[in-house]
Design a protein around this motif. Structure first.
Motif, PDB file in Angstrom:
ATOM      1  N   PHE A  29       0.878  -1.176   0.000  1.00 45.95           N
ATOM      2  CA  PHE A  29       0.000   0.000   0.000  1.00 45.95           C
ATOM      3  C   PHE A  29       0.907   1.215   0.000  1.00 45.95           C
ATOM      4  CE2 PHE A  29      -3.476   2.406   2.578  1.00 45.95           C
ATOM      5  CZ  PHE A  29      -3.900   3.051   1.438  1.00 45.95           C
ATOM      6  N   ASP A  30       0.983   1.880  -1.126  1.00 45.37           N
ATOM      7  CA  ASP A  30       1.883   3.018  -1.280  1.00 45.37           C
ATOM      8  C   ASP A  30       1.078   4.229  -1.728  1.00 45.37           C
ATOM      9  OD1 ASP A  30       4.451   4.365  -1.503  1.00 45.37           O
ATOM     10  OD2 ASP A  30       4.167   4.236  -3.671  1.00 45.37           O
ATOM     11  N   CYS A  31       1.380   5.377  -1.147  1.00 45.99           N
ATOM     12  CA  CYS A  31       0.743   6.603  -1.617  1.00 45.99           C
ATOM     13  C   CYS A  31       1.784   7.703  -1.695  1.00 45.99           C
ATOM     14  CB  CYS A  31      -0.437   7.002  -0.743  1.00 45.99           C
ATOM     15  SG  CYS A  31      -0.033   7.424   0.948  1.00 45.99           S
ATOM     16  N   GLN A  32       1.593   8.562  -2.659  1.00 48.47           N
ATOM     17  CA  GLN A  32       2.498   9.684  -2.865  1.00 48.47           C
ATOM     18  C   GLN A  32       1.679  10.929  -3.146  1.00 48.47           C
ATOM     19  OE1 GLN A  32       5.113   8.557  -6.038  1.00 48.47           O
ATOM     20  NE2 GLN A  32       5.970   6.859  -4.903  1.00 48.47           N
ATOM     21  N   THR A  33       2.101  12.037  -2.560  1.00 47.41           N
ATOM     22  CA  THR A  33       1.446  13.317  -2.810  1.00 47.41           C
ATOM     23  C   THR A  33       2.465  14.279  -3.387  1.00 47.41           C
ATOM     24  OG1 THR A  33       1.941  14.096  -0.579  1.00 47.41           O
ATOM     25  CG2 THR A  33      -0.211  13.064  -0.912  1.00 47.41           C
ATOM     26  N   GLY A  34       1.971  15.281  -4.103  1.00 53.42           N
ATOM     27  CA  GLY A  34       2.845  16.348  -4.544  1.00 53.42           C
ATOM     28  C   GLY A  34       3.251  17.174  -3.327  1.00 53.42           C
ATOM     29  N   PRO A  35       4.550  17.404  -3.087  1.00 58.22           N
ATOM     30  CA  PRO A  35       4.988  18.110  -1.883  1.00 58.22           C
ATOM     31  C   PRO A  35       4.435  19.531  -1.783  1.00 58.22           C
ATOM     32  CG  PRO A  35       6.816  17.814  -3.406  1.00 58.22           C
ATOM     33  CD  PRO A  35       5.652  17.062  -3.964  1.00 58.22           C
ATOM     34  N   CYS A  43       0.002   6.054   4.444  1.00 62.01           N
ATOM     35  CA  CYS A  43      -0.855   4.989   3.952  1.00 62.01           C
ATOM     36  C   CYS A  43      -0.330   3.699   4.556  1.00 62.01           C
ATOM     37  CB  CYS A  43      -0.803   4.903   2.431  1.00 62.01           C
ATOM     38  SG  CYS A  43      -1.522   6.341   1.612  1.00 62.01           S
ATOM     39  N   GLN A  44      -1.185   3.000   5.283  1.00 59.61           N
ATOM     40  CA  GLN A  44      -0.708   1.782   5.930  1.00 59.61           C
ATOM     41  C   GLN A  44      -1.789   0.702   5.948  1.00 59.61           C
ATOM     42  OE1 GLN A  44      -1.301   3.541  10.355  1.00 59.61           O
ATOM     43  NE2 GLN A  44       0.199   1.955  10.191  1.00 59.61           N
ATOM     44  N   ILE A  45      -1.306  -0.522   5.977  1.00 61.61           N
ATOM     45  CA  ILE A  45      -2.166  -1.687   6.115  1.00 61.61           C
ATOM     46  C   ILE A  45      -2.201  -2.028   7.596  1.00 61.61           C
ATOM     47  CG2 ILE A  45      -2.509  -4.114   5.509  1.00 61.61           C
ATOM     48  CD1 ILE A  45      -0.651  -3.543   3.051  1.00 61.61           C
ATOM     49  N   ALA A  46      -3.380  -2.090   8.167  1.00 65.32           N
ATOM     50  CA  ALA A  46      -3.539  -2.474   9.566  1.00 65.32           C
ATOM     51  C   ALA A  46      -4.115  -3.876   9.612  1.00 65.32           C
ATOM     52  CB  ALA A  46      -4.466  -1.487  10.285  1.00 65.32           C
ATOM     53  N   ASP A  47      -3.388  -4.808  10.161  1.00 66.89           N
ATOM     54  CA  ASP A  47      -3.830  -6.196  10.228  1.00 66.89           C
ATOM     55  C   ASP A  47      -4.620  -6.391  11.513  1.00 66.89           C
ATOM     56  OD1 ASP A  47      -4.203  -8.891  10.022  1.00 66.89           O
ATOM     57  OD2 ASP A  47      -2.095  -9.400   9.867  1.00 66.89           O
ATOM     58  N   LEU A  48      -5.869  -6.732  11.372  1.00 66.67           N
ATOM     59  CA  LEU A  48      -6.757  -6.921  12.517  1.00 66.67           C
ATOM     60  C   LEU A  48      -6.764  -8.403  12.902  1.00 66.67           C
ATOM     61  CD1 LEU A  48      -8.759  -5.314  14.304  1.00 66.67           C
ATOM     62  CD2 LEU A  48     -10.542  -6.040  12.730  1.00 66.67           C
ATOM     63  N   ARG A  49      -5.682  -8.844  13.531  1.00 66.63           N
ATOM     64  CA  ARG A  49      -5.536 -10.229  14.017  1.00 66.63           C
ATOM     65  C   ARG A  49      -5.766 -11.255  12.916  1.00 66.63           C
ATOM     66  NH1 ARG A  49      -6.775 -10.304  20.180  1.00 66.63           N
ATOM     67  NH2 ARG A  49      -6.693  -8.097  20.584  1.00 66.63           N
TER      68      ARG A  49
END
Length: 176
Positions: A29-35, A43-49
């Motif tokens: 999961f990657d995200c990029q914005t214009g500075p 942007c992150q993946i949260a693993d719910l058990r």
């Protein structure tokens, strides 16, 4: 009339009579914005058990965004050695879709509502400041016709020649 029944029987034989349950596992999961438009992004993946994976997006916009265009491409592949093949390729007015989908019951409306369920951004124009989308899960709204495969999702949010946010997701859809 006979042909309609024949088509229905063929669909049931191909897809099975019971609805398929899908599991969606993200590995990138990657995200990029214009500075010049944002000074913070996460942007992150949260693993719910290991039961359900949730996605979280946070962006601190340096300026308000009056309207946006959105380009989305979804690609799939069935074997690791194959190249991804385009499954869906669409570009649309993001603000118009936001206003139309917030009240709808279509597949796209369900996906939209899953994304904004825990968010402070649900309408246009998009205000300057901290914006978040927490606990995004689209597993429940995956269409049953989407095959078990690897999936690549690319989303570009822009206006004129300004790119605000680019998101890339990669994962796997499996039947459970």
């Amino acid at each position: 009339m006979f042909y309609k029944w024949l088509i229905l029987v063929a669909i049931l034989l191909i897809t099975g009579s019971e609805p398929k349950h899908r599991r969606l596992r993200w590995d990138c999961f990657d995200c990029q914005t214009g500075p010049q438009y944002a000074d913070h992004q996460k942007c992150q993946i949260a693993d719910l058990r290991h039961w359900k994976e949730l996605l979280n997006v946070e962006v601190k916009l340096l300026e308000a965004v009056p309207s946006v265009r959105t380009y989305m491409k979804i690609s799939t592949r069935f074997k690791q050695s194959e190249a991804y093949r385009k499954f869906l390729d669409i570009s649309f007015d993001g603000c118009r879709v936001i206003s139309d989908l917030s009240k709808g019951t279509t597949m796209m409306a369900k996906i939209y509502n899953a994304v904004v369920k825990f968010s402070n951004q649900r309408k246009c124009p998009i205000k300057k400041g901290f914006i978040y989308y927490h606990n995004i899960s689209i597993e429940e709204v995956l269409p049953s016709f989407l095959p078990a495969s690897s999936i690549l999702v690319e989303v570009h949010i822009f206006r004129a020649k300004k790119t605000y946010l680019n998101v890339t997701l990669r994962g796997d859809i499996s039947e459970i």
